[in-house]
Design a protein around this motif. Structure first.
Motif, PDB file in Angstrom:
ATOM      1  N   PHE A 145      30.920   0.178  45.544  1.00 42.75           N
ATOM      2  CA  PHE A 145      31.233  -1.111  44.927  1.00 42.75           C
ATOM      3  C   PHE A 145      29.997  -1.626  44.209  1.00 42.75           C
ATOM      4  CE2 PHE A 145      31.562  -5.848  45.536  1.00 42.75           C
ATOM      5  CZ  PHE A 145      32.698  -6.062  44.771  1.00 42.75           C
ATOM      6  N   LEU A 146      30.163  -2.034  42.985  1.00 46.22           N
ATOM      7  CA  LEU A 146      29.031  -2.542  42.194  1.00 46.22           C
ATOM      8  C   LEU A 146      29.111  -4.061  42.156  1.00 46.22           C
ATOM      9  CD1 LEU A 146      29.308  -0.096  39.151  1.00 46.22           C
ATOM     10  CD2 LEU A 146      27.953   0.170  41.248  1.00 46.22           C
ATOM     11  N   PHE A 147      28.017  -4.691  42.483  1.00 43.81           N
ATOM     12  CA  PHE A 147      28.007  -6.148  42.513  1.00 43.81           C
ATOM     13  C   PHE A 147      26.838  -6.636  41.674  1.00 43.81           C
ATOM     14  CE2 PHE A 147      27.683 -10.314  44.824  1.00 43.81           C
ATOM     15  CZ  PHE A 147      28.940 -10.757  44.440  1.00 43.81           C
ATOM     16  N   GLY A 148      27.147  -7.333  40.602  1.00 46.20           N
ATOM     17  CA  GLY A 148      26.116  -7.772  39.673  1.00 46.20           C
ATOM     18  C   GLY A 148      25.928  -9.273  39.688  1.00 46.20           C
ATOM     19  N   HIS A 178      31.610  -7.382  38.895  1.00 46.78           N
ATOM     20  CA  HIS A 178      31.759  -6.388  39.958  1.00 46.78           C
ATOM     21  C   HIS A 178      32.666  -5.262  39.466  1.00 46.78           C
ATOM     22  CE1 HIS A 178      35.098  -9.209  40.346  1.00 46.78           C
ATOM     23  NE2 HIS A 178      35.795  -8.207  40.844  1.00 46.78           N
ATOM     24  N   GLY A 179      32.656  -4.163  40.196  1.00 43.74           N
ATOM     25  CA  GLY A 179      33.496  -3.022  39.834  1.00 43.74           C
ATOM     26  C   GLY A 179      33.354  -1.934  40.888  1.00 43.74           C
ATOM     27  N   VAL A 180      34.002  -0.813  40.624  1.00 47.14           N
ATOM     28  CA  VAL A 180      33.923   0.324  41.555  1.00 47.14           C
ATOM     29  C   VAL A 180      33.581   1.552  40.715  1.00 47.14           C
ATOM     30  CG1 VAL A 180      35.265   1.837  43.082  1.00 47.14           C
ATOM     31  CG2 VAL A 180      35.555  -0.644  43.222  1.00 47.14           C
ATOM     32  N   SER A 181      32.407   2.162  40.965  1.00 48.07           N
ATOM     33  CA  SER A 181      32.024   3.298  40.114  1.00 48.07           C
ATOM     34  C   SER A 181      32.705   4.585  40.573  1.00 48.07           C
ATOM     35  CB  SER A 181      30.511   3.474  40.078  1.00 48.07           C
ATOM     36  OG  SER A 181      30.005   3.673  41.363  1.00 48.07           O
TER      37      SER A 181
END
Ligand code: AKG
Length: 205
Positions: A145-148, A178-181
């Motif tokens: 999970f990407l959290f910016g 946010h996103g999911v790589s």
């Protein structure tokens, strides 16, 4: 664990029995009378998840919520089960935030599943201004999970979201990117009998 003001990771929030029961409910919903589908978004690309919205439908063409799936088959969004609502509101409370969830976006990621960096900003202005949180629950394979930050180019932290984890972002974190790589195939607890990953994000419109 608070990662940033308003962003709380509740690791192993759900035990195995609760995960198993929720997986069964998600599978039944996804393959039910109003089945999950792969949305085509505004630019014409297909998403890399199978999606089913409960309570309200998120339209991938207009980026608005609506009662029926006018971007796909015209069927009404199934209601949000009370048990789902209760789960989300309790998780938000545990993270120190208030939520009266009225919709859920349920996504299934297969081995190639992913989701680009984005903000969740299609809920009502009132909800966004109040900072009512998004409550995310993960089941099955682990996600990266990407959290910016609040701007797309802000630094990003990669957080493994494992089966049973909850992640809450509200208040000052509500509009963080946010996103999911990617997901890590084969990492789901074997007891779940699940290949891939379910993610539920609950919101208050
Ligand atoms: O699958 C996840 O963990 C994130 C899902 C997400 O970003 C969304 O539904 O907006």
């Amino acid at each position: 664990m608070e990662l940033a003001p308003g962003a709380v990771h509740l690791r192993s929030y759900l035990g195995l029995d609760a995960q198993r029961a929720l997986v069964a409910e998600c599978q039944a919903l996804m393959d039910g009378a109003v089945p999950a589908y792969v949305p085509t978004v505004r630019g014409g690309g297909k998403m890399h998840v199978r999606m089913l919205c409960l309570g309200r439908h998120w339209n991938g063409q207009t980026y608005r919520y609506e009662p029926k799936r006018t971007d796909f088959d015209g069927l009404p969004a199934p209601p949000l089960p009370k048990s789902f609502k209760d789960l989300a509101n309790t998780i938000a409370h545990r993270a120190g935030m208030a939520l009266a969830a009225d919709l859920c976006i349920l996504n299934y990621y297969d081995a190639d599943g992913r989701m680009g960096l984005h903000q969740d900003k299609d809920e009502s202005p009132r909800s966004l201004e109040a900072g009512f949180p998004v409550v995310s629950v993960s089941l099955g394979d682990t996600a990266r999970f990407l959290f910016g930050g609040l701007r797309r180019k802000d630094p990003i932290t990669a957080i493994p979201l494992e089966s049973g984890d909850a992640f809450v972002f509200g208040g000052p974190a509500r509009l963080r990117y946010h996103g999911v790589s990617r997901i890590a195939p084969g990492t789901a607890p074997p007891e779940l009998g699940l290949h891939g990953r379910f993610n539920l994000t609950f919101r208050q419109y």
